[in-house]
Design a protein around this motif. Structure first.
Motif, PDB file in Angstrom:
ATOM      1  N   GLY A  70       0.820  -1.196   0.000  1.00 14.65           N
ATOM      2  CA  GLY A  70       0.000   0.000   0.000  1.00 14.65           C
ATOM      3  C   GLY A  70       0.856   1.247   0.000  1.00 14.65           C
ATOM      4  N   ASP A  71       0.200   2.405   0.002  1.00 13.90           N
ATOM      5  CA  ASP A  71       0.923   3.667  -0.077  1.00 13.90           C
ATOM      6  C   ASP A  71       1.249   4.185   1.324  1.00 13.90           C
ATOM      7  N   TYR A  72       2.016   3.381   2.073  1.00 14.14           N
ATOM      8  CA  TYR A  72       2.531   3.845   3.359  1.00 14.14           C
ATOM      9  C   TYR A  72       3.921   3.270   3.574  1.00 14.14           C
ATOM     10  N   GLY A  73       4.710   4.003   4.322  1.00 19.73           N
ATOM     11  CA  GLY A  73       6.076   3.585   4.580  1.00 19.73           C
ATOM     12  C   GLY A  73       6.360   3.570   6.067  1.00 19.73           C
ATOM     13  N   VAL A  74       7.274   2.703   6.482  1.00 19.41           N
ATOM     14  CA  VAL A  74       7.623   2.576   7.903  1.00 19.41           C
ATOM     15  C   VAL A  74       9.124   2.800   8.054  1.00 19.41           C
ATOM     16  N   LEU A  75       9.486   3.689   8.962  1.00 18.90           N
ATOM     17  CA  LEU A  75      10.884   3.945   9.290  1.00 18.90           C
ATOM     18  C   LEU A  75      11.115   3.511  10.729  1.00 18.90           C
ATOM     19  N   LEU A  76      11.993   2.512  10.916  1.00 23.88           N
ATOM     20  CA  LEU A  76      12.323   2.014  12.252  1.00 23.88           C
ATOM     21  C   LEU A  76      13.683   2.568  12.660  1.00 23.88           C
ATOM     22  N   ALA A 124      11.876   7.801  -0.072  1.00 22.34           N
ATOM     23  CA  ALA A 124      11.026   6.615  -0.146  1.00 22.34           C
ATOM     24  C   ALA A 124       9.934   6.637   0.917  1.00 22.34           C
ATOM     25  N   VAL A 125      10.325   6.924   2.168  1.00 21.19           N
ATOM     26  CA  VAL A 125       9.354   6.891   3.264  1.00 21.19           C
ATOM     27  C   VAL A 125       8.402   8.074   3.199  1.00 21.19           C
ATOM     28  N   TYR A 126       8.943   9.284   3.034  1.00 19.72           N
ATOM     29  CA  TYR A 126       8.083  10.473   3.037  1.00 19.72           C
ATOM     30  C   TYR A 126       7.449  10.735   1.682  1.00 19.72           C
ATOM     31  N   GLY A 127       7.785   9.906   0.696  1.00 18.48           N
ATOM     32  CA  GLY A 127       7.103   9.970  -0.586  1.00 18.48           C
ATOM     33  C   GLY A 127       5.808   9.187  -0.604  1.00 18.48           C
ATOM     34  N   THR A 128       5.549   8.435   0.472  1.00 17.35           N
ATOM     35  CA  THR A 128       4.285   7.697   0.579  1.00 17.35           C
ATOM     36  C   THR A 128       3.220   8.597   1.184  1.00 17.35           C
ATOM     37  N   ALA A 129       1.982   8.176   1.063  1.00 18.62           N
ATOM     38  CA  ALA A 129       0.879   8.964   1.610  1.00 18.62           C
ATOM     39  C   ALA A 129       0.878   8.968   3.127  1.00 18.62           C
ATOM     40  N   LYS A 130       1.359   7.857   3.744  1.00 18.96           N
ATOM     41  CA  LYS A 130       1.314   7.744   5.192  1.00 18.96           C
ATOM     42  C   LYS A 130       2.655   7.244   5.742  1.00 18.96           C
ATOM     43  N   PRO A 131       3.607   8.158   5.982  1.00 17.22           N
ATOM     44  CA  PRO A 131       4.855   7.733   6.593  1.00 17.22           C
ATOM     45  C   PRO A 131       4.680   7.479   8.085  1.00 17.22           C
ATOM     46  N   VAL A 132       5.255   6.394   8.582  1.00 19.70           N
ATOM     47  CA  VAL A 132       5.173   6.046   9.998  1.00 19.70           C
ATOM     48  C   VAL A 132       6.602   5.896  10.520  1.00 19.70           C
ATOM     49  N   VAL A 133       6.922   6.616  11.608  1.00 20.61           N
ATOM     50  CA  VAL A 133       8.266   6.547  12.196  1.00 20.61           C
ATOM     51  C   VAL A 133       8.145   5.950  13.586  1.00 20.61           C
ATOM     52  N   MET A 134       8.970   4.940  13.871  1.00 19.05           N
ATOM     53  CA  MET A 134       8.935   4.266  15.173  1.00 19.05           C
ATOM     54  C   MET A 134      10.363   4.083  15.674  1.00 19.05           C
ATOM     55  N   GLY A 135      10.535   4.248  16.982  1.00 15.23           N
ATOM     56  CA  GLY A 135      11.846   3.976  17.550  1.00 15.23           C
ATOM     57  C   GLY A 135      12.317   5.031  18.494  1.00 15.23           C
ATOM     58  N   ALA A 173      12.155   1.048   6.119  1.00  8.77           N
ATOM     59  CA  ALA A 173      13.523   1.543   6.219  1.00  8.77           C
ATOM     60  C   ALA A 173      14.059   1.343   7.632  1.00  8.77           C
ATOM     61  N   LEU A 174      15.338   0.960   7.718  1.00 11.25           N
ATOM     62  CA  LEU A 174      15.994   0.699   8.998  1.00 11.25           C
ATOM     63  C   LEU A 174      17.143   1.676   9.182  1.00 11.25           C
ATOM     64  N   MET A 175      17.083   2.440  10.285  1.00 13.23           N
ATOM     65  CA  MET A 175      18.154   3.381  10.595  1.00 13.23           C
ATOM     66  C   MET A 175      18.588   3.205  12.044  1.00 13.23           C
ATOM     67  N   ASN A 176      19.755   3.762  12.347  1.00 13.61           N
ATOM     68  CA  ASN A 176      20.340   3.676  13.667  1.00 13.61           C
ATOM     69  C   ASN A 176      20.346   2.209  14.121  1.00 13.61           C
ATOM     70  N   GLY A 177      19.933   1.923  15.355  1.00 17.70           N
ATOM     71  CA  GLY A 177      19.997   0.561  15.870  1.00 17.70           C
ATOM     72  C   GLY A 177      19.110  -0.436  15.151  1.00 17.70           C
ATOM     73  N   ALA A 178      18.128   0.057  14.375  1.00 20.26           N
ATOM     74  CA  ALA A 178      17.225  -0.854  13.656  1.00 20.26           C
ATOM     75  C   ALA A 178      17.953  -1.656  12.578  1.00 20.26           C
ATOM     76  N   VAL A 179      19.138  -1.213  12.149  1.00 22.77           N
ATOM     77  CA  VAL A 179      19.862  -1.967  11.121  1.00 22.77           C
ATOM     78  C   VAL A 179      20.240  -3.365  11.621  1.00 22.77           C
ATOM     79  N   PHE A 180      20.325  -3.547  12.938  1.00 23.59           N
ATOM     80  CA  PHE A 180      20.650  -4.863  13.488  1.00 23.59           C
ATOM     81  C   PHE A 180      19.575  -5.891  13.156  1.00 23.59           C
ATOM     82  N   LEU A 181      18.349  -5.430  12.850  1.00 22.53           N
ATOM     83  CA  LEU A 181      17.266  -6.343  12.492  1.00 22.53           C
ATOM     84  C   LEU A 181      17.537  -7.059  11.171  1.00 22.53           C
ATOM     85  N   ALA A 182      18.381  -6.467  10.315  1.00 21.26           N
ATOM     86  CA  ALA A 182      18.657  -7.040   8.997  1.00 21.26           C
ATOM     87  C   ALA A 182      19.886  -7.942   8.984  1.00 21.26           C
ATOM     88  N   LEU A 183      20.525  -8.142  10.138  1.00 19.26           N
ATOM     89  CA  LEU A 183      21.744  -8.934  10.165  1.00 19.26           C
ATOM     90  C   LEU A 183      21.459 -10.429  10.111  1.00 19.26           C
TER      91      LEU A 183
END
Length: 198
Positions: A87-93, A187-198, A128-138
Motif C-alpha cells: 500500500g501507499d505507506y512507509g515505515v521507518l524504524l 522513499a518513506v516520506y514519498g508515501t501517503a502515510k509515513p510512519v516513524v517508530m523507535g 527503512a531501517l536506521m540507527n539501531g534498527a539496522v541490526f534487524l537485517a543482520l
C-alpha cells in the motif's frame, strides 16, 4: 560487455545490480529489465554515472546498452511503484526494540510487530531501517527472515549504510538494500502515510 539480467527483479534491485557493475569498473554493460519503470530508473542511474545509454527491445525484455563516456555525478532518486501486495505507506524504524524500559520486552515486541506487519494487507511499500534498527537485517537476527519474506512480497527494505558502517556490520546485512539518507527520506516520506517508530 558485462551482461545483467534484471528481469523479474523488484525495484530497486535492477539499479543496485547496475550499481554493483559500475562500482566494479565496468566500461560497458547490457542490462535487461522487464518494465518501463525499471528501464527509466536504470537509465537515469547509468547516465548520472557518466554512461551513454541506448535502449532497445520491448516489454517484457527491454535491453539497455551502456558505454562509459563521462564522469559520474550524483545518483538520481528512484521511482518505485507499489506492488499489488503493498500500500501507499512507509515505515521507518530507528531501533531494534520497541520501547526502552526493558530490552527483553522491547525485543519481543519488535519481533511481534514485524511478524504482524508481515501478515498485514496491504504491506508497506517501504520499510527503512536506521540507527539501531539496522541490526534487524543482520544474519544473526531472528527478524531478518521476516524482513526477507516482506521483501519477497514487494516491500522495499532499505538499510542505512551510514549506520551499518558506524556499527561495523555492513558485511553481516542479510536482507534489504544498503541505502542512504536521501533515498530513505524520499522513499518513506514519498508515501501517503509515513510512519516513524523507535
Amino acid at each position: 560487455m558485462m551482461q545483467i539480467d534484471a528481469t523479474g527483479k523488484p525495484c530497486p534491485q535492477p539499479v543496485m545490480l547496475a550499481k554493483a557493475a559500475v562500482d566494479g569498473g565496468a566500461a560497458s554493460l547490457e542490462v535487461t529489465v522487464d518494465n518501463p519503470v525499471s528501464a527509466s530508473n536504470v537509465t537515469r542511474f547509468l547516465e548520472s554515472q557518466g554512461y551513454s545509454v541506448t535502449p532497445g527491445g520491448e516489454v517484457p525484455r527491454l535491453v539497455l546498452k551502456a558505454e562509459k563516456t563521462g564522469e559520474a555525478g550524483p545518483a538520481p532518486a528512484l521511482t518505485c511503484p507499489s506492488s499489488p501486495a503493498t500500500g501507499d505507506y512507509g515505515v521507518l524504524l530507528l531501533s531494534r526494540t520497541l520501547g526502552s524500559e526493558s530490552p527483553e520486552l522491547g525485543d519481543a515486541l519488535m519481533k511481534a510487530f514485524l511478524g504482524t506487519l508481515a501478515q498485514r494487507t496491504p504491506l508497506p511499500s517501504v520499510l527503512a531501517l536506521m540507527n539501531g534498527a539496522v541490526f534487524l537485517a543482520l544474519k544473526d537476527s531472528s527478524a531478518h527472515e521476516t524482513l526477507g519474506e516482506m521483501a519477497a512480497k514487494g516491500v522495499r527494505v532499505l538499510v542505512c549504510g551510514t549506520c551499518t558502517k558506524h556499527f561495523d556490520v555492513t558485511d553481516r546485512v542479510a536482507v534489504g538494500t544498503i541505502s542512504n539518507m536521501f533515498e530513505i527520506t524520499e522513499a518513506v516520506y514519498g508515501t501517503a502515510k509515513p510512519v516513524v517508530m523507535g
